[in-house]
Design an enzyme around this catalytic site. Structure first.
Site, PDB file in Angstrom:
ATOM      1  N   GLN A 149     -29.607 -24.220 -45.141  1.00  0.00           N
ATOM      2  CA  GLN A 149     -30.280 -23.568 -46.268  1.00  0.00           C
ATOM      3  C   GLN A 149     -31.414 -24.474 -46.771  1.00  0.00           C
ATOM      4  O   GLN A 149     -31.952 -25.244 -46.003  1.00  0.00           O
ATOM      5  CB  GLN A 149     -29.302 -23.223 -47.400  1.00  0.00           C
ATOM      6  CG  GLN A 149     -28.296 -22.127 -47.068  1.00  0.00           C
ATOM      7  CD  GLN A 149     -27.168 -22.586 -46.182  1.00  0.00           C
ATOM      8  OE1 GLN A 149     -26.473 -23.531 -46.500  1.00  0.00           O
ATOM      9  NE2 GLN A 149     -26.975 -21.916 -45.069  1.00  0.00           N
ATOM     10  N   GLY A 163     -29.070 -20.189 -39.636  1.00  0.00           N
ATOM     11  CA  GLY A 163     -29.505 -19.855 -38.275  1.00  0.00           C
ATOM     12  C   GLY A 163     -30.556 -20.880 -37.923  1.00  0.00           C
ATOM     13  O   GLY A 163     -31.649 -20.853 -38.480  1.00  0.00           O
ATOM     14  N   HIS A 164     -30.198 -21.828 -37.069  1.00  0.00           N
ATOM     15  CA  HIS A 164     -31.105 -22.928 -36.735  1.00  0.00           C
ATOM     16  C   HIS A 164     -31.614 -22.739 -35.307  1.00  0.00           C
ATOM     17  O   HIS A 164     -30.839 -22.771 -34.356  1.00  0.00           O
ATOM     18  CB  HIS A 164     -30.391 -24.276 -36.895  1.00  0.00           C
ATOM     19  CG  HIS A 164     -30.025 -24.570 -38.325  1.00  0.00           C
ATOM     20  ND1 HIS A 164     -29.389 -25.712 -38.729  1.00  0.00           N
ATOM     21  CD2 HIS A 164     -30.234 -23.856 -39.465  1.00  0.00           C
ATOM     22  CE1 HIS A 164     -29.222 -25.687 -40.046  1.00  0.00           C
ATOM     23  NE2 HIS A 164     -29.719 -24.564 -40.503  1.00  0.00           N
ATOM     24  N   LYS A 178     -35.354 -26.751 -39.640  1.00  0.00           N
ATOM     25  CA  LYS A 178     -34.430 -27.900 -39.589  1.00  0.00           C
ATOM     26  C   LYS A 178     -33.863 -28.108 -38.179  1.00  0.00           C
ATOM     27  O   LYS A 178     -33.817 -29.229 -37.679  1.00  0.00           O
ATOM     28  CB  LYS A 178     -33.270 -27.684 -40.588  1.00  0.00           C
ATOM     29  CG  LYS A 178     -33.738 -27.585 -42.037  1.00  0.00           C
ATOM     30  CD  LYS A 178     -32.593 -27.236 -42.970  1.00  0.00           C
ATOM     31  CE  LYS A 178     -32.103 -25.812 -42.840  1.00  0.00           C
ATOM     32  NZ  LYS A 178     -33.039 -24.769 -43.271  1.00  0.00           N
ATOM     33  N   ASP A 207     -34.824 -21.934 -43.638  1.00  0.00           N
ATOM     34  CA  ASP A 207     -35.611 -21.577 -42.456  1.00  0.00           C
ATOM     35  C   ASP A 207     -36.892 -22.394 -42.322  1.00  0.00           C
ATOM     36  O   ASP A 207     -37.905 -21.906 -41.810  1.00  0.00           O
ATOM     37  CB  ASP A 207     -35.963 -20.071 -42.470  1.00  0.00           C
ATOM     38  CG  ASP A 207     -34.719 -19.219 -42.504  1.00  0.00           C
ATOM     39  OD1 ASP A 207     -33.696 -19.644 -41.948  1.00  0.00           O
ATOM     40  OD2 ASP A 207     -34.776 -18.107 -43.091  1.00  0.00           O
TER      41      ASP A 207
HETATM   42  P1  GDP Z   1     -33.968 -23.533 -39.794  1.00  0.00           P
HETATM   43  O1  GDP Z   1     -32.963 -22.582 -40.347  1.00  0.00           O
HETATM   44  O2  GDP Z   1     -34.522 -24.447 -40.845  1.00  0.00           O
HETATM   45  O3  GDP Z   1     -33.476 -24.301 -38.594  1.00  0.00           O
HETATM   46  O4  GDP Z   1     -35.211 -22.636 -39.313  1.00  0.00           O
HETATM   47  P2  GDP Z   1     -35.117 -21.250 -38.481  1.00  0.00           P
HETATM   48  O5  GDP Z   1     -34.770 -21.562 -37.077  1.00  0.00           O
HETATM   49  O6  GDP Z   1     -34.290 -20.255 -39.190  1.00  0.00           O
HETATM   50  O7  GDP Z   1     -36.600 -20.743 -38.643  1.00  0.00           O
HETATM   51  C1  GDP Z   1     -37.690 -21.460 -38.171  1.00  0.00           C
HETATM   52  C2  GDP Z   1     -38.455 -20.582 -37.150  1.00  0.00           C
HETATM   53  O8  GDP Z   1     -39.724 -21.123 -36.919  1.00  0.00           O
HETATM   54  C3  GDP Z   1     -37.774 -20.522 -35.796  1.00  0.00           C
HETATM   55  O9  GDP Z   1     -38.036 -19.282 -35.219  1.00  0.00           O
HETATM   56  C4  GDP Z   1     -38.455 -21.641 -35.028  1.00  0.00           C
HETATM   57  O10 GDP Z   1     -38.440 -21.431 -33.626  1.00  0.00           O
HETATM   58  C5  GDP Z   1     -39.854 -21.536 -35.562  1.00  0.00           C
HETATM   59  N1  GDP Z   1     -40.597 -22.793 -35.635  1.00  0.00           N
HETATM   60  C6  GDP Z   1     -40.149 -24.048 -35.903  1.00  0.00           C
HETATM   61  N2  GDP Z   1     -41.184 -24.903 -35.988  1.00  0.00           N
HETATM   62  C7  GDP Z   1     -42.303 -24.175 -35.788  1.00  0.00           C
HETATM   63  C8  GDP Z   1     -43.701 -24.492 -35.780  1.00  0.00           C
HETATM   64  O11 GDP Z   1     -44.130 -25.617 -36.014  1.00  0.00           O
HETATM   65  N3  GDP Z   1     -44.558 -23.445 -35.543  1.00  0.00           N
HETATM   66  C9  GDP Z   1     -44.146 -22.181 -35.311  1.00  0.00           C
HETATM   67  N4  GDP Z   1     -45.042 -21.238 -35.100  1.00  0.00           N
HETATM   68  N5  GDP Z   1     -42.831 -21.855 -35.313  1.00  0.00           N
HETATM   69  C10 GDP Z   1     -41.940 -22.844 -35.557  1.00  0.00           C
HETATM   70  P1  IMO Z   2     -30.838 -21.797 -42.855  1.00  0.00           P
HETATM   71  O1  IMO Z   2     -29.875 -22.953 -42.687  1.00  0.00           O
HETATM   72  C1  IMO Z   2     -32.539 -18.704 -45.398  1.00  0.00           C
HETATM   73  C2  IMO Z   2     -29.912 -16.991 -48.456  1.00  0.00           C
HETATM   74  C3  IMO Z   2     -29.576 -15.531 -48.248  1.00  0.00           C
HETATM   75  C4  IMO Z   2     -29.391 -15.095 -49.685  1.00  0.00           C
HETATM   76  C5  IMO Z   2     -28.725 -16.312 -50.327  1.00  0.00           C
HETATM   77  C6  IMO Z   2     -27.194 -16.220 -50.421  1.00  0.00           C
HETATM   78  O2  IMO Z   2     -31.048 -21.020 -41.609  1.00  0.00           O
HETATM   79  O3  IMO Z   2     -32.104 -22.275 -43.483  1.00  0.00           O
HETATM   80  P2  IMO Z   2     -25.238 -16.411 -48.627  1.00  0.00           P
HETATM   81  O4  IMO Z   2     -24.954 -15.593 -47.410  1.00  0.00           O
HETATM   82  O5  IMO Z   2     -25.417 -17.862 -48.370  1.00  0.00           O
HETATM   83  O6  IMO Z   2     -24.265 -16.155 -49.741  1.00  0.00           O
HETATM   84  O7  IMO Z   2     -26.659 -15.834 -49.168  1.00  0.00           O
HETATM   85  O8  IMO Z   2     -29.077 -17.418 -49.522  1.00  0.00           O
HETATM   86  N1  IMO Z   2     -29.621 -17.870 -47.292  1.00  0.00           N
HETATM   87  C7  IMO Z   2     -30.549 -18.312 -46.450  1.00  0.00           C
HETATM   88  N2  IMO Z   2     -31.872 -18.055 -46.374  1.00  0.00           N
HETATM   89  N3  IMO Z   2     -31.969 -19.573 -44.544  1.00  0.00           N
HETATM   90  C8  IMO Z   2     -30.660 -19.863 -44.619  1.00  0.00           C
HETATM   91  O9  IMO Z   2     -30.066 -20.815 -43.858  1.00  0.00           O
HETATM   92  C9  IMO Z   2     -29.854 -19.192 -45.580  1.00  0.00           C
HETATM   93  N4  IMO Z   2     -28.558 -19.220 -45.910  1.00  0.00           N
HETATM   94  C10 IMO Z   2     -28.419 -18.415 -46.968  1.00  0.00           C
HETATM   95  O10 IMO Z   2     -30.623 -14.857 -47.615  1.00  0.00           O
HETATM   96  O11 IMO Z   2     -30.649 -14.928 -50.302  1.00  0.00           O
HETATM   97 MG    MG Z   3     -32.626 -20.503 -40.434  1.00  0.00          MG
END
Ligand code: GDP
Ligand code: IMO
Ligand code: MG
Length: 422
Positions: free
Chosen positions: A221, A40-41, A16, A13
């Site tokens: 991840q 979840g991107h 990416k 998270d």
């Molecule tokens: P990913 O899994 O690496 O793609 O990241 P996620 O989407 O799960 O989580 C990143 C969260 O931070 C999302 O809700 C984005 O919309 C938000 N986000 C990304 N870049 C920024 C930033 O620079 N500032 C803030 N406040 N939110 C951001």
């Molecule tokens: P993105 O791509 C954050 C974590 C789960 C759990 C562990 C194992 O959005 O960054 P799994 O379901 O993969 O067997 O769970 O890994 N986990 C993540 N945490 N972002 C993710 O993906 C994750 N994918 C798995 O919360 O701790």
């Molecule tokens: Mg994510």
């Protein structure tokens, strides 16, 4: 050309999805190389927000080809829902999204087994996303998996055999379930997959490279969730690291170009497992509130803490990061003081190396830096950066030994500052 890789350096998270979307105009092709709908991107642009789970984050930028690589595990039901949501918002995917015939399928019983194993672990549970990731990769490694390519070869029979084996396991685990309701969505999902081009992505990608096409590999991840190098056993079931791009796409190590390592200006983690810099106080809550730190897949509150440079240095080493990308610094815009963990104190001595095991005796050693106390969310160029923010960047670059190329100051595509060009 070479394959550039973008991957998370923390516990996932990091942001990416947002940066893959920003970088996609520089590439011909974007490919996910591992993980599945545990990811979840999130992407935000033109007032819209999208969360992608299995579809690469390059899908919104013009006619670029997006590939779900062989290292990915794909859940047909969730894939169908994702496709439908994108198509409902006007994005036609048919000619732009390809799926590797070597990618593995997540069966409906994998999800049930994921829940059953977690229930069995009780208070030691991993806190998985419940998407069947572990059981699907287990079947892959134990040579029992079903692949996308199997859809064209005696599929019904292979499916029945796999389900029978899983039902036996579920029975042994005394797990109650309703398979029929899951199967309906699953088979509809299979029909959705059949609409797309299913390719030998290994050949395809290598051919593109020889034709001088530019490829961006999208990580999922984070490095600290890697099955080999993460905080085992509180990890996911795949290689999330840079080397995973080689095995997950079929590209040789010599074909890897830039490695973009992405991190938050602080740290978060979902699920169980060690987190040395976790803050269980109001500072952690402030980060959660300002950063809206709730899982994009599960909605679970993310655990928050200060940036951990011991873990980051380790991740940079394992991934061979060539350029850094810092996300969400805006979340710290109002903080008086910023802390950064530079070492761990364990058994009365300090270490800067990420240890084999992290237990309760570990104490983070912090350096304190003055906050910049400036709203940076509308800034467009690094010329506008406050002095204290520049000092924070220099401190990170010096400690980590790699330059920070991009700074993200908000969730929107536009809130991205590229600091220098090669
Ligand atoms: P990913 O899994 O690496 O793609 O990241 P996620 O989407 O799960 O989580 C990143 C969260 O931070 C999302 O809700 C984005 O919309 C938000 N986000 C990304 N870049 C920024 C930033 O620079 N500032 C803030 N406040 N939110 C951001
Ligand atoms: P993105 O791509 C954050 C974590 C789960 C759990 C562990 C194992 O959005 O960054 P799994 O379901 O993969 O067997 O769970 O890994 N986990 C993540 N945490 N972002 C993710 O993906 C994750 N994918 C798995 O919360 O701790
Ligand atoms: Mg994510």
């Amino acid at each position: 050309m070479k394959v550039d890789v973008l991957l998370g350096l923390q516990w996932g998270d990091e942001g990416k999805g947002k940066i893959v979307d920003v970088l996609t105009p520089n590439y011909d092709l974007v490919a996910r190389f591992q993980g599945g709908p545990n990811a979840g991107h999130t992407l935000e642009f033109e007032g819209q927000k999208y969360v992608l789970r299995s579809i690469p984050s390059g899908i919104f930028q013009g006619g670029k080809i997006n590939i779900i690589g062989n290292g990915v595990v794909l859940d047909p039901a969730l894939f169908k829902a994702e496709v439908e949501a994108l198509e409902a918002s006007g994005h036609d995917l048919t000619r732009r999204l390809y799926i590797s015939r070597k990618a593995h399928l997540i069966l409906p019983t994998h999800r049930l087994l994921d829940a059953a194993y977690e229930a069995q672990k009780g208070s030691d549970k991993i806190g998985t996303t419940g998407k069947g990731i572990g059981p699907a990769y287990t079947d892959k490694i134990s040579r029992n998996g079903l692949r996308i390519g199997d859809l064209d070869y005696n599929f019904e029979e292979k499916y029945k055999q796999a389900i029978a084996r899983h039902e036996e396991l579920l029975h042994q685990l005394h797990f109650e379930y309703d398979l029929a309701s899951l199967e309906k969505d699953w088979f509809e999902g299979i029909e959705s997959i059949r609409r797309f081009r299913r390719i030998d992505s290994d050949h395809f990608i290598n051919k593109e490279l020889t034709e001088n096409k530019k490829v961006l590999a999208e990580g999922a991840q984070g490095t600290m969730l890697d099955i080999d190098f993460g905080s085992y056993p509180f990890v996911t079931s795949s290689n999330t690291i840079c080397a995973g791009a080689c095995t997950g796409l079929g590209v040789a190590p010599s074909k890897i170009g830039e490695v973009y390592g992405i991190f938050k200006a602080y740290c978060t983690r979902v699920g169980s497992g060690p987190f040395p810099t976790e803050l269980l106080d109001e500072t952690g809550q402030k980060m959660r509130d300002l950063g809206y730190e709730y899982g994009s897949v599960t909605g679970r509150p993310r655990r928050c803490g200060w940036i951990d440079l011991v873990a980051l240095r380790y991740a940079i080493m394992i991934d061979g990061v060539t350029q850094l990308i810092m996300m969400k610094s805006d979340v710290l815009d109002t903080f008086d003081t910023i802390k950064a963990c530079v070492a761990y104190e364990m058994d009365g001595r300090e270490t800067e190396d990420f240890p084999f095991e992290i237990d309760d005796s570990l104490q983070p050693v912090y350096v304190e830096l003055p906050g910049w106390k400036t709203d940076m969310t509308k800034m467009q160029s690094e010329d506008e950066f406050p002095e204290e923010f520049n000092a924070y960047l220099s401190f990170l670059e010096e400690t980590l030994g790699v330059n920070i190329k991009i700074v993200s100051v908000g969730p929107d595509r536009e809130q991205t500052i590229i600091r220098y060009t090669e």
